[in-house]
Each structure stands twice: as C-alpha cells, then as structure tokens.
Design a protein around this motif. Structure first.
Motif, PDB file in Angstrom:
ATOM      1  N   GLN A  59       0.847  -1.182   0.000  1.00 52.11           N
ATOM      2  CA  GLN A  59       0.000   0.000   0.000  1.00 52.11           C
ATOM      3  C   GLN A  59       0.882   1.232   0.000  1.00 52.11           C
ATOM      4  OE1 GLN A  59      -2.634   0.217   3.342  1.00 52.11           O
ATOM      5  NE2 GLN A  59      -3.544   2.130   2.693  1.00 52.11           N
ATOM      6  N   THR A  60       0.618   2.161  -0.911  1.00 54.07           N
ATOM      7  CA  THR A  60       1.358   3.416  -0.965  1.00 54.07           C
ATOM      8  C   THR A  60       0.366   4.560  -0.858  1.00 54.07           C
ATOM      9  OG1 THR A  60       1.230   3.532  -3.363  1.00 54.07           O
ATOM     10  CG2 THR A  60       3.164   2.435  -2.423  1.00 54.07           C
ATOM     11  N   ASN A  61       0.827   5.640  -0.342  1.00 52.54           N
ATOM     12  CA  ASN A  61      -0.002   6.845  -0.252  1.00 52.54           C
ATOM     13  C   ASN A  61       0.636   7.921  -1.118  1.00 52.54           C
ATOM     14  OD1 ASN A  61      -1.852   5.795   1.648  1.00 52.54           O
ATOM     15  ND2 ASN A  61      -0.356   6.133   3.262  1.00 52.54           N
ATOM     16  N   SER A  62      -0.038   8.245  -2.219  1.00 49.66           N
ATOM     17  CA  SER A  62       0.464   9.309  -3.082  1.00 49.66           C
ATOM     18  C   SER A  62      -0.666  10.280  -3.360  1.00 49.66           C
ATOM     19  CB  SER A  62       1.009   8.742  -4.390  1.00 49.66           C
ATOM     20  OG  SER A  62      -0.009   8.139  -5.138  1.00 49.66           O
ATOM     21  N   ASP A  63      -0.370  11.550  -3.210  1.00 51.03           N
ATOM     22  CA  ASP A  63      -1.365  12.608  -3.435  1.00 51.03           C
ATOM     23  C   ASP A  63      -2.610  12.409  -2.587  1.00 51.03           C
ATOM     24  OD1 ASP A  63       0.368  13.698  -5.313  1.00 51.03           O
ATOM     25  OD2 ASP A  63      -0.553  12.577  -6.966  1.00 51.03           O
ATOM     26  N   GLY A  64      -2.455  11.906  -1.381  1.00 47.56           N
ATOM     27  CA  GLY A  64      -3.572  11.748  -0.472  1.00 47.56           C
ATOM     28  C   GLY A  64      -4.462  10.557  -0.755  1.00 47.56           C
ATOM     29  N   ALA A  65      -4.085   9.713  -1.707  1.00 51.81           N
ATOM     30  CA  ALA A  65      -4.904   8.553  -2.042  1.00 51.81           C
ATOM     31  C   ALA A  65      -4.096   7.279  -1.832  1.00 51.81           C
ATOM     32  CB  ALA A  65      -5.371   8.627  -3.492  1.00 51.81           C
ATOM     33  N   CYS A  66      -4.757   6.250  -1.327  1.00 54.68           N
ATOM     34  CA  CYS A  66      -4.102   4.953  -1.152  1.00 54.68           C
ATOM     35  C   CYS A  66      -4.075   4.220  -2.485  1.00 54.68           C
ATOM     36  CB  CYS A  66      -4.860   4.107  -0.135  1.00 54.68           C
ATOM     37  SG  CYS A  66      -4.728   4.695   1.538  1.00 54.68           S
ATOM     38  N   LYS A  67      -2.933   3.667  -2.800  1.00 51.91           N
ATOM     39  CA  LYS A  67      -2.787   2.864  -4.015  1.00 51.91           C
ATOM     40  C   LYS A  67      -2.224   1.507  -3.608  1.00 51.91           C
ATOM     41  CE  LYS A  67      -3.355   6.324  -7.099  1.00 51.91           C
ATOM     42  NZ  LYS A  67      -3.333   6.523  -8.499  1.00 51.91           N
ATOM     43  N   TYR A  68      -2.559   0.497  -4.400  1.00 55.49           N
ATOM     44  CA  TYR A  68      -2.145  -0.871  -4.094  1.00 55.49           C
ATOM     45  C   TYR A  68      -1.423  -1.468  -5.294  1.00 55.49           C
ATOM     46  CZ  TYR A  68      -5.436  -0.286  -0.316  1.00 55.49           C
ATOM     47  OH  TYR A  68      -6.091   0.184   0.793  1.00 55.49           O
ATOM     48  N   LYS A  69      -0.290  -2.112  -5.012  1.00 53.64           N
ATOM     49  CA  LYS A  69       0.410  -2.841  -6.073  1.00 53.64           C
ATOM     50  C   LYS A  69       0.871  -4.176  -5.511  1.00 53.64           C
ATOM     51  CE  LYS A  69       4.855  -0.591  -5.373  1.00 53.64           C
ATOM     52  NZ  LYS A  69       5.917   0.189  -5.978  1.00 53.64           N
ATOM     53  N   ILE A  70       1.056  -5.120  -6.407  1.00 56.74           N
ATOM     54  CA  ILE A  70       1.409  -6.475  -5.988  1.00 56.74           C
ATOM     55  C   ILE A  70       2.862  -6.516  -5.528  1.00 56.74           C
ATOM     56  CG2 ILE A  70       2.051  -7.255  -8.299  1.00 56.74           C
ATOM     57  CD1 ILE A  70       0.603  -9.925  -7.567  1.00 56.74           C
ATOM     58  N   SER A  71       3.117  -7.288  -4.482  1.00 62.96           N
ATOM     59  CA  SER A  71       4.484  -7.457  -3.966  1.00 62.96           C
ATOM     60  C   SER A  71       5.111  -8.707  -4.592  1.00 62.96           C
ATOM     61  CB  SER A  71       4.448  -7.601  -2.450  1.00 62.96           C
ATOM     62  OG  SER A  71       3.815  -8.821  -2.112  1.00 62.96           O
ATOM     63  N   ASN A  72       6.361  -8.931  -4.332  1.00 61.45           N
ATOM     64  CA  ASN A  72       7.007 -10.153  -4.824  1.00 61.45           C
ATOM     65  C   ASN A  72       6.365 -11.389  -4.216  1.00 61.45           C
ATOM     66  OD1 ASN A  72       8.791  -8.815  -6.505  1.00 61.45           O
ATOM     67  ND2 ASN A  72      10.335  -8.593  -4.904  1.00 61.45           N
ATOM     68  N   THR A  73       5.995 -11.306  -2.926  1.00 60.82           N
ATOM     69  CA  THR A  73       5.288 -12.415  -2.285  1.00 60.82           C
ATOM     70  C   THR A  73       3.940 -12.648  -2.955  1.00 60.82           C
ATOM     71  OG1 THR A  73       6.354 -11.847  -0.196  1.00 60.82           O
ATOM     72  CG2 THR A  73       4.436 -13.282  -0.073  1.00 60.82           C
ATOM     73  N   GLY A  74       3.256 -11.572  -3.324  1.00 61.55           N
ATOM     74  CA  GLY A  74       1.989 -11.684  -4.028  1.00 61.55           C
ATOM     75  C   GLY A  74       2.145 -12.350  -5.389  1.00 61.55           C
ATOM     76  N   ARG A  75       3.254 -12.026  -6.078  1.00 59.27           N
ATOM     77  CA  ARG A  75       3.510 -12.670  -7.377  1.00 59.27           C
ATOM     78  C   ARG A  75       3.746 -14.172  -7.190  1.00 59.27           C
ATOM     79  NH1 ARG A  75       4.446  -8.872 -11.362  1.00 59.27           N
ATOM     80  NH2 ARG A  75       4.782  -6.765 -10.566  1.00 59.27           N
ATOM     81  N   ASP A  76       4.488 -14.541  -6.143  1.00 53.83           N
ATOM     82  CA  ASP A  76       4.719 -15.956  -5.858  1.00 53.83           C
ATOM     83  C   ASP A  76       3.403 -16.661  -5.524  1.00 53.83           C
ATOM     84  OD1 ASP A  76       7.413 -15.494  -6.241  1.00 53.83           O
ATOM     85  OD2 ASP A  76       7.881 -15.399  -4.098  1.00 53.83           O
ATOM     86  N   PHE A  77       2.573 -16.001  -4.701  1.00 61.15           N
ATOM     87  CA  PHE A  77       1.275 -16.572  -4.331  1.00 61.15           C
ATOM     88  C   PHE A  77       0.409 -16.761  -5.568  1.00 61.15           C
ATOM     89  CE2 PHE A  77      -3.199 -16.095  -3.345  1.00 61.15           C
ATOM     90  CZ  PHE A  77      -3.374 -17.027  -2.335  1.00 61.15           C
ATOM     91  N   LEU A  78       0.378 -15.761  -6.443  1.00 63.89           N
ATOM     92  CA  LEU A  78      -0.455 -15.829  -7.644  1.00 63.89           C
ATOM     93  C   LEU A  78       0.012 -16.953  -8.569  1.00 63.89           C
ATOM     94  CD1 LEU A  78      -2.910 -14.459  -8.862  1.00 63.89           C
ATOM     95  CD2 LEU A  78      -1.373 -12.850  -9.986  1.00 63.89           C
ATOM     96  N   GLN A  79       1.318 -17.156  -8.669  1.00 66.20           N
ATOM     97  CA  GLN A  79       1.856 -18.245  -9.490  1.00 66.20           C
ATOM     98  C   GLN A  79       1.421 -19.601  -8.911  1.00 66.20           C
ATOM     99  OE1 GLN A  79       3.526 -18.142 -12.382  1.00 66.20           O
ATOM    100  NE2 GLN A  79       3.529 -20.366 -12.422  1.00 66.20           N
ATOM    101  N   ALA A  80       1.548 -19.762  -7.584  1.00 69.94           N
ATOM    102  CA  ALA A  80       1.149 -21.015  -6.942  1.00 69.94           C
ATOM    103  C   ALA A  80      -0.365 -21.227  -7.064  1.00 69.94           C
ATOM    104  CB  ALA A  80       1.570 -21.012  -5.473  1.00 69.94           C
ATOM    105  N   TYR A  81      -1.141 -20.159  -6.907  1.00 64.23           N
ATOM    106  CA  TYR A  81      -2.601 -20.238  -7.042  1.00 64.23           C
ATOM    107  C   TYR A  81      -2.977 -20.691  -8.442  1.00 64.23           C
ATOM    108  CZ  TYR A  81      -7.375 -18.631  -7.776  1.00 64.23           C
ATOM    109  OH  TYR A  81      -8.698 -18.565  -8.118  1.00 64.23           O
TER     110      TYR A  81
END
Length: 95
Positions: A59-81
C-alpha cells in the motif's frame, strides 16, 4: 443457476489486476479495483487490509490517495494459485 465466485477467486482477481492491468508503478486505486474485481467497497476494504497485512499487496499513499500494487510475495502466491487452480480443474474441481 448462478455460479458465485469463491473468496480465493476474488483474491486471485485482485492480485491479477494489480499485476497485469497497471501500466505505471504507482499502483491501483481502490475505485479501480472495485470496478475491475466487481466487488463492493466494504468487502474489498476488508480484503485489501488482509492482503496488505499478509504481504501480498503493498500500500502506498500518493497525493492523499491509497494505491495498491502487488508485492514479490503476491507474485509468488499468484503463481502457486494459478498452478493449483489448473491442477484442480484437471480433476473437475473448483477452488
């Protein structure tokens, strides 16, 4: 009979959206994820909190808004899923 998505399918949709649909490194806004994952604000807020706490999303906060991007762990999870989903499909099972 209408087929509903499982909790795991929705998580897979959110992670896939943050991995594939974002041209920039800023991440996706919650509004974008609601639209792409077709899920209510209340439900996705809880899921995003869980995915961030588990390290699958960043989770990042830029310009007062929360943004979400996938992490390396998320990429590993998505591959296993994806691998397990294909395995289950080969036996006619849905996860």
């Amino acid at each position: 009979m209408q087929v509903y998505r499982t909790h795991m399918k929705i998580i897979g949709d959110i992670l896939t959206t943050t991995r594939d649909d974002l041209p920039d490194e800023e991440g996706a806004s919650i509004t974008y994820l609601i639209r792409k994952a077709n899920i209510s604000h209340g439900r996705i807020s809880k899921m995003l909190g869980t995915l961030v706490s588990q390290g699958l999303l960043e989770q990042t906060n830029s310009d007062g808004a929360c943004k979400y991007k996938i992490s390396n762990t998320g990429r590993d999870f998505l591959q296993a899923y994806s691998t397990f989903n294909k395995f289950a499909d080969s036996f006619g099972l849905t996860i």
